[in-house]
Scaffold this motif. Structure first.
Motif, PDB file in Angstrom:
ATOM      1  N   ALA A 186      -2.718  -6.129   0.950  1.00 35.07           N
ATOM      2  CA  ALA A 186      -4.062  -6.709   1.072  1.00 35.07           C
ATOM      3  C   ALA A 186      -4.211  -7.863   0.087  1.00 35.07           C
ATOM      4  CB  ALA A 186      -5.125  -5.644   0.807  1.00 35.07           C
ATOM      5  N   ALA A 227     -11.493  -6.020   1.141  1.00 36.43           N
ATOM      6  CA  ALA A 227     -11.845  -5.241   2.331  1.00 36.43           C
ATOM      7  C   ALA A 227     -13.021  -5.843   3.081  1.00 36.43           C
ATOM      8  CB  ALA A 227     -12.165  -3.803   1.933  1.00 36.43           C
ATOM      9  N   GLN A 249      -1.373  -5.255  -3.785  1.00 32.32           N
ATOM     10  CA  GLN A 249      -2.254  -6.427  -3.781  1.00 32.32           C
ATOM     11  C   GLN A 249      -1.499  -7.612  -4.396  1.00 32.32           C
ATOM     12  OE1 GLN A 249      -6.627  -5.363  -4.257  1.00 32.32           O
ATOM     13  NE2 GLN A 249      -5.703  -3.671  -5.399  1.00 32.32           N
ATOM     14  N   ALA A 291      -9.129  -5.121  -3.113  1.00 31.97           N
ATOM     15  CA  ALA A 291      -9.177  -4.231  -1.948  1.00 31.97           C
ATOM     16  C   ALA A 291      -9.270  -2.767  -2.331  1.00 31.97           C
ATOM     17  CB  ALA A 291      -7.937  -4.440  -1.069  1.00 31.97           C
ATOM     18  N   LEU A 311      -3.344  -6.560   5.699  1.00 35.83           N
ATOM     19  CA  LEU A 311      -4.771  -6.828   5.856  1.00 35.83           C
ATOM     20  C   LEU A 311      -5.083  -8.253   5.412  1.00 35.83           C
ATOM     21  CD1 LEU A 311      -6.309  -3.506   4.444  1.00 35.83           C
ATOM     22  CD2 LEU A 311      -5.724  -4.054   6.817  1.00 35.83           C
ATOM     23  N   SER A 318      -3.822 -11.322   5.090  1.00 34.32           N
ATOM     24  CA  SER A 318      -3.002 -11.868   4.006  1.00 34.32           C
ATOM     25  C   SER A 318      -2.260 -13.108   4.494  1.00 34.32           C
ATOM     26  CB  SER A 318      -1.991 -10.822   3.524  1.00 34.32           C
ATOM     27  OG  SER A 318      -2.651  -9.675   3.037  1.00 34.32           O
ATOM     28  N   LEU A 357     -12.379  -8.277   9.248  1.00 34.63           N
ATOM     29  CA  LEU A 357     -11.648  -7.244   8.510  1.00 34.63           C
ATOM     30  C   LEU A 357     -12.474  -5.989   8.217  1.00 34.63           C
ATOM     31  CD1 LEU A 357      -8.980  -6.448   7.223  1.00 34.63           C
ATOM     32  CD2 LEU A 357      -9.746  -7.555   5.115  1.00 34.63           C
TER      33      LEU A 357
END
Length: 567
Positions: free
Chosen positions: A228, A232, A254, A261, A287, A289, A333
């Motif tokens: 991520a 989020a 991350q 996230a 997610l 990225s 997302l």
């Protein structure tokens, strides 16, 4: 019954429309193309017509950064207005940052008058000729989702609607509109500028079948991982992702993240190194990225399934980005995370989930402890970035603070626990971002503690005199921490990464990296009546942070710490 709108300049009518569709602020740097805008502001005020609040920005870079930060804090698009081509050129870096980060700001700039005489608003001073371009929009076209030039005054209502709707459609991004002075000078009394938004943004929901398939894969995977970079999306999705990965024992990497996230002390927070996770992962979930790992340094297993989720999972605006994507799921997302969490709630866990938990929790805990130990070791001698980050994190704990890092406080050494706790500079690399972005966040919530941390080079890129003037003019009580190592550290690290044993790495002074002598940043801040202090060692840092935070609480003014750092 429709509200009647009094006759205004077209410039004034545009401002009325922007207020109606939800714009709170116009971050403006005015010029000779602005007379109809300024007249419209004064005329609307005299006639008690509600408008967005127009704020004077002494530099367009600050305007773009503030609009960017305000959106991150609120989720509401704002407007930047610049002066013809020269102002637009100063907006270009901010537009590039916004485009890469999917920030839906509305960028407007005047256009030098087309006519030389015979029409109200025609050219009157030499710069009317000097600022003319054949293609002014080219300055930001590649960073804009959509662009247009206002042709007639009766377009202002529908044009504002279209700009707002396109900017906020999936995937979000900045839009640009040129505003010729002659058109803005014409009068317009159309009632449409007071009507509700007539063109709604187009939102794309994640495909239900793909979400169900992914949930099944997570339930069956031996070693799933999540990568991520853009957090989020909101508080609800942040909580849902935290619960999901905890229940299903899915470590979260991350790598080069720009938003948080997962809490940094969460059992599934795996740090920023993709290598050990990719070595084991049979299911890789990415997610939103841009570059979830380095394809030069990291390898995905051939038998792994790679899933990309986000508003633009293949990052179509990036010409070269060849990360494997076996399953591509498009959607906002936070909505996708919530949908996935809901489906997974109906799945039972197998023995494989419990079997991997001990190993993953232990490894993540060791990674976390190593980061904290490394940070504490950085207090000896000249301070490290990790030590400053850990100390700042402890000083602001429990305050629901927002911290921005632009070559400033790294995530790993901090304790961060909510979805707005930490932001890093955009991957576009347009420097000078964190100071004005933090000002925009502070404008969105004047009572919240906002901390902007940055390297000395990034501080200079931010046009600090302009930013300090804005902070004083608007009473924005920001904490600014300049992590001063007298060099472009990112450039030096890049050189040593590619040429670890090269001549530059062995040189006493690497070429093109030094920023000596360092300006006296304390005096720069004090010029705008801010609290400012120089911090030379670890024993001074705690006291300086407490003094700065006390000044913010008591005086409601900006505080700056110039912190001496190791190279």
């Amino acid at each position: 019954m429709k509200q009647e709108t009094p006759s205004l300049t077209a410039g004034g009518a545009l401002l009325v429309r922007l207020k109606t569709i939800g714009v709170d602020y116009i971050f403006a740097n005015s010029g000779t193309d602005f007379p109809p805008i300024i007249e419209g502001l004064a005329e609307a005020a005299a006639k008690s017509v509600p408008l967005p609040q127009a704020l004077v920005m002494p530099h367009e870079g600050a305007a773009m950064g503030m609009a960017h930060g305000y959106y991150l804090a609120t989720g509401r698009s704002q407007v930047v207005m610049a002066h013809t081509n020269v102002g637009l050129a100063n907006c270009a870096i901010g537009a590039i940052n916004a485009a890469v980060e999917n920030i839906p700001l509305l960028l407007f700039s005047g256009r030098t008058p087309t006519t030389e005489q015979g029409r109200f608003g025609a050219r009157t001073v030499p710069i009317g000729w000097g600022q003319e371009m054949r293609d002014q929009t080219a300055l930001v076209r590649e960073a804009s989702k959509w662009d247009y030039e206002l042709r007639f005054p009766e377009q202002v209502g529908e044009l504002a609607d279209r700009a707002y709707a396109i900017a906020n459609s999936t995937p979000k991004g900045p839009v640009y509109v040129a505003l010729p002075r002659e058109v803005l000078c014409e009068s317009y009394a159309g009632p449409d500028v007071a009507n509700p938004l007539r063109m709604q943004p187009a939102k794309i929901s994640a495909d239900r079948a793909l979400i169900m398939d992914l949930a099944q894969r997570i339930a069956e995977a031996k070693f799933p991982v999540v990568f991520a970079q853009h957090g989020a999306g909101n508080a609800e999705a942040f909580a849902a992702l935290s619960a999901l990965v905890n229940r299903w024992t899915v470590p979260v990497c991350q790598y080069w993240a720009v938003q948080l996230a997962l809490p940094t002390d969460h059992d599934m927070h795996a740090g920023g190194d993709p290598a050990p996770l990719l070595e084991q992962a049979d299911l890789v979930i990415v997610l939103d990225s841009l570059a979830p790992w380095s394809q030069q340094a990291h390898v995905v297993r051939d038998d792994a399934t790679v899933v990309h989720i986000g508003p633009d999972p293949l990052k179509a605006r990036t010409p070269i980005r060849n990360f494997r994507s076996d399953i591509s799921i498009i959607g906002e997302l936070p909505d996708a995370i919530l949908a996935l969490a809901a489906v997974l709630n109906g799945h039972a866990q197998g023995d494989v989930v419990a079997a991997r938990r001990g190993e993953i929790v232990a490894r993540n805990a060791a990674t976390r402890q190593a980061a904290l130990a490394n940070a504490e070791a950085g207090r000896d001698g000249v301070m490290s970035a990790d030590y400053v980050a850990k100390t700042v994190s402890e000083a602001i704990a429990g305050r629901n603070a927002i911290l921005l890092s632009e070559r400033g406080c790294p995530m790993e050494a901090m304790t961060l626990d909510h979805h707005q706790a930490w932001y890093q500079e955009p991957h576009a690399g347009g420097l000078g971002w964190s100071f004005p972005a933090a000002l925009g966040m502070q404008l969105a919530d004047r009572e919240r503690l906002v901390v902007a941390t940055m390297g000395d080079g990034s501080y200079m890129f931010a046009n600090p005199v302009a930013c300090h003037q804005i902070a004083e003019a608007l009473n924005l009580p920001l904490l600014v921490i300049v992590m001063n190592n007298n060099e472009w550290a990112a450039v030096r690290h890049s050189v040593t990464d590619i040429y670890p044993d090269g001549y530059a790495a062995r040189a006493n002074q690497m070429p093109l990296t030094a920023l000596n002598p360092s300006p006296d940043f304390v005096q720069v801040a004090r010029a705008s009546r801010a609290f400012a202090a120089k911090v030379n060692n670890a024993t001074e840092l705690d006291e300086a942070l407490q003094q700065a935070l006390a000044h913010i609480a008591d005086k409601r003014g900006l505080a700056l710490l110039d912190v001496t750092m190791r190279n």
